[in-house]
Design a protein around this motif. Structure first.
Motif, short mmCIF file in Angstrom:
data_model
loop_
_atom_site.label_atom_id
_atom_site.label_comp_id
_atom_site.label_asym_id
_atom_site.label_seq_id
_atom_site.Cartn_x
_atom_site.Cartn_y
_atom_site.Cartn_z
N ASP A 173 0.82 -1.20 0.00
CA ASP A 173 0.00 0.00 0.00
C ASP A 173 0.85 1.26 0.00
OD1 ASP A 173 -2.90 -1.11 0.55
OD2 ASP A 173 -1.56 -2.20 1.90
N TYR A 174 2.08 1.13 0.52
CA TYR A 174 2.95 2.30 0.62
C TYR A 174 4.39 1.87 0.46
CZ TYR A 174 1.71 7.14 1.63
OH TYR A 174 1.38 8.47 1.51
N ASP A 175 5.14 2.63 -0.32
CA ASP A 175 6.57 2.37 -0.52
C ASP A 175 7.37 3.51 0.09
OD1 ASP A 175 7.89 0.13 -1.77
OD2 ASP A 175 6.54 0.43 -3.48
N LEU A 176 8.15 3.19 1.13
CA LEU A 176 9.06 4.15 1.74
C LEU A 176 10.47 3.82 1.28
CD1 LEU A 176 6.52 4.17 3.66
CD2 LEU A 176 8.08 4.79 5.48
N VAL A 177 11.19 4.80 0.78
CA VAL A 177 12.56 4.59 0.33
C VAL A 177 13.49 5.43 1.20
CG1 VAL A 177 14.19 4.80 -1.58
CG2 VAL A 177 11.84 4.10 -2.03
N LYS A 204 10.34 6.57 -8.98
CA LYS A 204 8.97 7.02 -9.28
C LYS A 204 7.93 6.17 -8.54
CE LYS A 204 10.17 8.70 -13.92
NZ LYS A 204 10.00 8.48 -15.38
N ARG A 205 8.30 4.96 -8.15
CA ARG A 205 7.37 4.09 -7.42
C ARG A 205 7.18 4.51 -5.97
NH1 ARG A 205 10.79 -0.19 -9.10
NH2 ARG A 205 11.00 -0.86 -6.92
N ALA A 206 8.10 5.30 -5.46
CA ALA A 206 8.08 5.63 -4.03
C ALA A 206 6.96 6.60 -3.69
CB ALA A 206 9.43 6.23 -3.62
N PRO A 234 7.98 14.09 -8.26
CA PRO A 234 7.47 15.29 -7.58
C PRO A 234 6.34 15.02 -6.59
CG PRO A 234 6.74 15.23 -9.87
CD PRO A 234 7.74 14.12 -9.71
N ALA A 235 5.69 13.86 -6.69
CA ALA A 235 4.55 13.57 -5.82
C ALA A 235 4.98 13.02 -4.46
CB ALA A 235 3.62 12.58 -6.50
#
Length: 373
Positions: A173-177, A204-206, A234-235
């Protein structure tokens, strides 16, 4: 010079000459092959040839884009503690790197008791289990299997996938890098020519970037890193953090003591991905870093090496030997008993993540996680 250090100097341009040039040619070819494999794997998921497994719990991946120590484990600890503090049930899934364990699923901790030692579980999984009371930790290379086991056994609200940005098998559900501000993009080459696990475009997946060790760089470099990340994605939210030293303890004791290293002569010992950051932290605490011993990441210490550490400490006449929590769990209990008899104190520096100026962003992140899906 160790072979690992020599190769790092080659890929970073510090070693020149005909041999270094030949090595770079070979590494470039291997890097090109590696990129092809990475791209093919992503295409197989996008085409539906490989299927992502969805789990019953909300899934958060915490990973990185480079190899080496980015400070991922303290971020996992902070995230897990925060979610539990808000009343959620959390389970952590870890690969169990270098674990002496052959089964598909290993229960390192059931939340009440640590059930495996560091050798069985691997240093990172054991450290997580030891430091996070009330949070089950499970190891296994197939996160889809360990994830289903976690859901069946513990019915968690959240599953944290530790070191899983490249592990596409489980839907998240969420990708933290996590990005090490002191070396954010490696040398911008893919493995083995560089330190990147996949192209920077993959960022870009983060959904969010955690910049760690920001206190060890200047404002201009921080501004450049943020600008680069915004250009790529940018998001994504950006949270800036530093590694806060929180305590010192003797390596054979759990008693946490206040840190007072001003003017102390120190031998730094580490087997982590970014030893320079650890050494800079000691200097920042006022220690006089007399010498350092660096071992490979996830290193398991032998009796001979411990004797060599003490021989160097005696030769240099240091006041203390200091290592990391990750290294401490990689020293056998029998060796800890021998260390207790030595005159020079062998100590462990505790570290936790401190959010610098983005606490409102972290609060917003937690709010998002609670409502996602």
């Amino acid at each position: 010079m160790k072979i690992e250090e020599y190769l790092l100097d080659v890929i970073n341009g510090k070693e020149t000459g005909i041999i270094a040039k030949i090595i770079l040619i070979v590494l470039n070819l291997l890097s090109f092959l590696y990129q092809g494999i990475v791209n093919l794997r992503k295409l197989m998921y996008s085409w539906g040839i490989k299927k992502q497994k969805s789990l019953a719990a909300k899934v958060i991946s915490v990973g990185n884009i480079t190899v080496g120590g980015t400070g991922k484990t303290p971020v996992v600890q902070l995230l897990a503690k925060t979610l539990v503090g808000k009343g959620h049930k959390v389970v952590i899934l870890n690969r169990g790197y270098k674990a002496n364990f052959s089964d598909e699923i290993g229960l390192v901790s059931d939340g009440n008791e640590v059930l495996m030692n560091a050798e069985e579980a691997g240093d990172e999984a054991y450290m997580l289990a030891s430091s996070l009371k009330g949070i089950p930790v499970i190891i296994g290379s197939e996160r889809s299997q360990t994830g289903e086991f976690a859901c069946q056994e513990f019915d968690p609200d959240f599953i944290i996938l530790d070191d899983a940005f490249q592990h596409l098998q489980v839907a998240r559900d969420y990708d933290l890098v996590v990005i090490d501000a002191t070396n954010p993009f490696g040398n911008e080459h893919l493995l083995p020519r560089g330190l990147l696990r996949e192209p920077l475009s993959s960022l870009k997946r983060a959904h969010i970037f955690f910049l760690t060790k920001v206190d060890q760089i200047g404002d201009n470099k921080l501004r450049d890193i943020k600008k680069r990340l915004i250009e790529i994605n940018p998001a994504a939210m950006i949270i800036t953090t530093k590694h806060n030293p929180t305590y010192l303890r003797k390596i054979n004791s759990n008693q946490q003591n206040e840190i007072n290293l001003t003017g102390e002569k120190i031998l730094a010992v580490s087997g982590i991905g970014n030893p320079k950051a650890f050494e800079e932290t000691l200097r920042g605490l006022g220690a006089e870093l007399i010498d350092k011993l660096r071992f490979a990441d996830h290193h398991t210490y032998t009796r001979k090496e411990v004797l060599e550490i003490y021989a160097l400490a005696s030769e240099k006449n240091v006041d203390r030997i200091i290592t990391t929590e990750k290294d401490a769990v990689s020293i056998d209990d029998d060796l800890l008993e021998e260390i207790e008899l030595e005159m020079i104190s062998f100590e462990v520096l505790g570290i936790e993540i401190g959010i610098i100026d983005s606490i409102y962003k972290f609060d917003e992140l937690i709010d998002r996680l609670e409502v996602v899906r």
